[in-house]
Design a protein around this motif. Structure first.
Motif, PDB file in Angstrom:
ATOM      1  N   LEU A  16      -2.646 -11.767   1.035  1.00 40.63           N
ATOM      2  CA  LEU A  16      -2.911 -13.259   0.974  1.00 40.63           C
ATOM      3  C   LEU A  16      -2.730 -13.629   2.281  1.00 40.63           C
ATOM      4  N   VAL A  17      -1.698 -12.935   3.342  1.00 37.46           N
ATOM      5  CA  VAL A  17      -1.321 -13.372   4.419  1.00 37.46           C
ATOM      6  C   VAL A  17      -2.466 -13.062   5.355  1.00 37.46           C
ATOM      7  N   VAL A  18      -2.884 -12.034   5.046  1.00 35.97           N
ATOM      8  CA  VAL A  18      -4.060 -11.511   5.861  1.00 35.97           C
ATOM      9  C   VAL A  18      -5.100 -12.190   5.901  1.00 35.97           C
ATOM     10  N   CYS A  19      -5.580 -12.518   4.858  1.00 31.29           N
ATOM     11  CA  CYS A  19      -6.783 -13.440   4.555  1.00 31.29           C
ATOM     12  C   CYS A  19      -6.855 -14.687   5.282  1.00 31.29           C
ATOM     13  N   VAL A  20      -5.558 -15.418   5.148  1.00 33.98           N
ATOM     14  CA  VAL A  20      -5.324 -16.827   5.679  1.00 33.98           C
ATOM     15  C   VAL A  20      -5.397 -16.464   7.313  1.00 33.98           C
ATOM     16  N   LEU A  21      -4.757 -15.310   7.828  1.00 34.94           N
ATOM     17  CA  LEU A  21      -4.875 -15.083   9.358  1.00 34.94           C
ATOM     18  C   LEU A  21      -6.374 -14.942   9.597  1.00 34.94           C
ATOM     19  N   PHE A  22      -7.135 -14.272   8.992  1.00 37.33           N
ATOM     20  CA  PHE A  22      -8.479 -13.774   9.297  1.00 37.33           C
ATOM     21  C   PHE A  22      -9.233 -15.116   9.268  1.00 37.33           C
ATOM     22  N   LEU A  23      -9.113 -16.042   8.303  1.00 36.55           N
ATOM     23  CA  LEU A  23     -10.054 -17.462   8.343  1.00 36.55           C
ATOM     24  C   LEU A  23      -9.662 -18.127   9.487  1.00 36.55           C
ATOM     25  N   HIS A  24      -8.199 -18.063  10.100  1.00 39.38           N
ATOM     26  CA  HIS A  24      -7.820 -18.792  11.113  1.00 39.38           C
ATOM     27  C   HIS A  24      -8.503 -18.184  12.259  1.00 39.38           C
ATOM     28  N   TYR A  25      -8.658 -17.089  12.564  1.00 43.64           N
ATOM     29  CA  TYR A  25      -9.110 -16.266  13.821  1.00 43.64           C
ATOM     30  C   TYR A  25     -10.729 -16.409  13.833  1.00 43.64           C
ATOM     31  N   CYS A  26     -11.309 -16.394  12.627  1.00 43.73           N
ATOM     32  CA  CYS A  26     -12.706 -16.542  12.319  1.00 43.73           C
ATOM     33  C   CYS A  26     -13.502 -18.104  12.439  1.00 43.73           C
ATOM     34  N   THR A  27     -12.232 -18.845  12.421  1.00 47.01           N
ATOM     35  CA  THR A  27     -12.918 -20.380  12.599  1.00 47.01           C
ATOM     36  C   THR A  27     -12.559 -20.926  13.902  1.00 47.01           C
ATOM     37  N   ILE A  28     -13.870 -21.506  14.737  1.00 51.95           N
ATOM     38  CA  ILE A  28     -13.651 -22.154  15.943  1.00 51.95           C
ATOM     39  C   ILE A  28     -12.609 -22.990  15.892  1.00 51.95           C
ATOM     40  N   HIS A  29     -11.658 -23.175  17.103  1.00 47.37           N
ATOM     41  CA  HIS A  29     -10.746 -24.164  17.192  1.00 47.37           C
ATOM     42  C   HIS A  29     -11.060 -25.571  16.847  1.00 47.37           C
ATOM     43  N   ASP A  30     -12.465 -25.716  17.300  1.00 50.00           N
ATOM     44  CA  ASP A  30     -12.718 -27.444  17.106  1.00 50.00           C
ATOM     45  C   ASP A  30     -12.849 -27.986  15.571  1.00 50.00           C
ATOM     46  N   VAL A  31     -12.744 -26.983  14.628  1.00 45.06           N
ATOM     47  CA  VAL A  31     -12.853 -27.520  13.352  1.00 45.06           C
ATOM     48  C   VAL A  31     -11.480 -27.580  12.869  1.00 45.06           C
ATOM     49  N   VAL A  32     -10.845 -28.708  13.297  1.00 41.18           N
ATOM     50  CA  VAL A  32      -9.313 -29.077  12.791  1.00 41.18           C
ATOM     51  C   VAL A  32      -9.136 -29.017  11.616  1.00 41.18           C
ATOM     52  N   LEU A  33      -9.874 -29.875  10.789  1.00 43.56           N
ATOM     53  CA  LEU A  33      -9.390 -30.010   9.140  1.00 43.56           C
ATOM     54  C   LEU A  33      -9.608 -28.499   8.689  1.00 43.56           C
ATOM     55  N   ARG A  34     -10.213 -27.599   9.027  1.00 42.80           N
ATOM     56  CA  ARG A  34     -10.168 -26.320   8.249  1.00 42.80           C
ATOM     57  C   ARG A  34      -9.067 -25.663   8.481  1.00 42.80           C
ATOM     58  N   HIS A  35      -8.538 -25.807   9.857  1.00 50.81           N
ATOM     59  CA  HIS A  35      -7.243 -25.111  10.284  1.00 50.81           C
ATOM     60  C   HIS A  35      -6.256 -25.598   9.574  1.00 50.81           C
ATOM     61  N   ALA A  36      -6.198 -27.136   9.454  1.00 48.85           N
ATOM     62  CA  ALA A  36      -4.912 -27.670   8.886  1.00 48.85           C
ATOM     63  C   ALA A  36      -4.861 -27.143   7.418  1.00 48.85           C
ATOM     64  N   ILE A  37      -6.086 -26.981   6.641  1.00 50.72           N
ATOM     65  CA  ILE A  37      -6.071 -26.552   5.252  1.00 50.72           C
ATOM     66  C   ILE A  37      -5.624 -25.087   5.196  1.00 50.72           C
ATOM     67  N   TYR A  38      -6.075 -24.489   6.233  1.00 53.68           N
ATOM     68  CA  TYR A  38      -5.630 -23.023   6.246  1.00 53.68           C
ATOM     69  C   TYR A  38      -4.006 -22.753   6.275  1.00 53.68           C
ATOM     70  N   ARG A  39      -3.553 -23.675   7.298  1.00 57.15           N
ATOM     71  CA  ARG A  39      -1.861 -23.547   7.542  1.00 57.15           C
ATOM     72  C   ARG A  39      -1.352 -23.911   6.223  1.00 57.15           C
ATOM     73  N   TYR A  72      -2.698 -16.598  18.530  1.00 55.64           N
ATOM     74  CA  TYR A  72      -3.863 -17.726  18.267  1.00 55.64           C
ATOM     75  C   TYR A  72      -3.310 -19.064  18.840  1.00 55.64           C
ATOM     76  N   VAL A  73      -2.001 -19.423  18.641  1.00 54.90           N
ATOM     77  CA  VAL A  73      -1.463 -20.312  19.399  1.00 54.90           C
ATOM     78  C   VAL A  73      -1.560 -20.268  20.985  1.00 54.90           C
ATOM     79  N   TYR A  74      -1.361 -19.485  21.276  1.00 58.46           N
ATOM     80  CA  TYR A  74      -1.148 -18.986  22.738  1.00 58.46           C
ATOM     81  C   TYR A  74      -2.557 -19.281  23.537  1.00 58.46           C
ATOM     82  N   HIS A  75      -3.700 -18.845  22.711  1.00 57.44           N
ATOM     83  CA  HIS A  75      -4.995 -18.923  23.204  1.00 57.44           C
ATOM     84  C   HIS A  75      -5.443 -20.455  22.929  1.00 57.44           C
ATOM     85  N   GLN A  76      -5.142 -21.124  22.132  1.00 56.17           N
ATOM     86  CA  GLN A  76      -5.482 -22.342  22.060  1.00 56.17           C
ATOM     87  C   GLN A  76      -4.577 -23.502  22.335  1.00 56.17           C
TER      88      GLN A  76
END
Length: 333
Positions: A16-39, A72-76
């Motif tokens: 589960l952790v790997v799947c959610v991290l994968f979604l974060h890294y594979c989604t562009i940073h500008d899609v803020v709503l998706r990243h909020a859902i992933y978190r 991920y946080v460092y790059h963004q």
């Protein structure tokens, strides 16, 4: 929890952790709503880890998420003030995980304690009934055998056999007394007592048995120990039980040590033997009813000892001695 079952649950958490991290890294940073859902999805393995493994599970999941998430946080990174809400979110995440883990462990401990209490109550009731039914026949056997023995001459061929019957009846009566002690609730009669004096009296009682076994008893009493509310008869029962076990465990020429000392939370009484020790796996079961490493006895002695000590608000532990044997340590408030 079985080892295979535990590994399966760990695998689910990691997946589960790997799947959610994968979604974060594979989604562009500008899609803020998706990243909020992933978190928010990170709370799923966190909750599962807390319920399955308690506080350790919560810490494991938190570390497993935070460390891979740092790059991920460092790059963004957009500056502290712009990312401050994410720091608060991470802090809340860890706090919630630890809180859930703590509450889960607490609930599990309470459930285990309740089940253990119910099991011991059922065992105690059954044992008490059996012991009560055995008590009268044993008294009759012992009484009638003594009457017959009185009418026999000392050199009569059957006298030794009857003496053996009396001896075994006495042993069975002692076992029945142990069963009754375990089965009935204790009513402590506390008075102001000095632990040193109680220990000294028990040593005096045990000296004949120790001498016949070729064992010496060494004492080291803290003279600054003061009186405290204790049930003298019950505490003597505890000390005599531990002393007898220590003498039986030690071979001829060895020493049994009895020590008292003051501690921050009260006083301690340590009884050490020089026997062959107790296996590590048996040390976890030694205070359970009917568990015994000896061929004789009911296996209730140490269970009763633990019960009496805990009724005094204390606890008892044991540990292996470096030079061999074990030490039973009683801590009293």
């Amino acid at each position: 929890m079985g080892h295979r079952h535990k590994n399966k649950k760990l695998g689910i958490l990691i997946f589960l952790v790997v799947c959610v991290l994968f979604l974060h890294y594979c989604t562009i940073h500008d899609v803020v709503l998706r990243h909020a859902i992933y978190r928010m999805l990170f709370f799923l393995p966190l909750v599962l880890g807390s319920f399955w493994f308690g506080l350790k599970g919560a810490i494991f999941v938190s570390i497993s998420i935070i460390i891979p998430y740092i790059p991920y946080v460092y790059h963004q990174w957009n500056g502290f003030y712009q990312e401050f809400d994410k720091f608060l979110e991470a802090g809340l995440f860890v706090f919630m995980g630890c809180l859930l883990g703590y509450l889960s462990e607490k609930q599990q401990r309470e459930q285990e304690a309740r089940l253990k209490a119910e099991r011991l109550a059922a065992i105690g009731s059954a044992v008490s009934q059996i012991a009560h039914d055995l008590k009268s026949p044993l008294m009759a056997i012992g009484g009638f055998t003594k009457q017959v023995t009185r009418h026999l001459s000392i050199d009569h061929p059957d006298r030794k056999k009857l003496d053996l019957v009396i001896s075994e009846t006495f042993r069975m009566e002692a076992m029945v007394k142990e069963m009754l002690d375990f089965g009935r609730p204790f009513q402590l009669q506390k008075t102001e007592e000095n632990l040193n004096h109680l220990a000294a009296e028990c040593i005096e009682i045990s000296l004949p048995f120790a001498k016949s076994s070729g064992v010496d008893i060494n004492t080291e009493f803290d003279p600054e120990i003061t009186v405290r509310p204790l049930d003298s008869n019950r505490m003597k029962q505890v000390i005599l039980n531990l002393l007898t076990n220590a003498i039986q465990a030690s071979s001829s020429g060895k020493i049994v040590s009895v020590r008292t000392k003051r501690e921050k939370q009260g006083v301690a009484l340590d009884i050490s033997d020089c026997g062959c020790g107790i296996k590590a796996e048996d040390q976890q079961k030694i205070f359970e009813p009917f568990f015994s490493s000896k061929k004789e006895g009911t296996g209730l002695g140490l269970a009763i000892v633990k019960k009496i000590v805990e009724l005094h608000g204390g606890h008892i532990i044991l540990f292996s001695n470096p030079e061999g044997g074990v030490t039973f340590s009683i801590k009293l408030p």
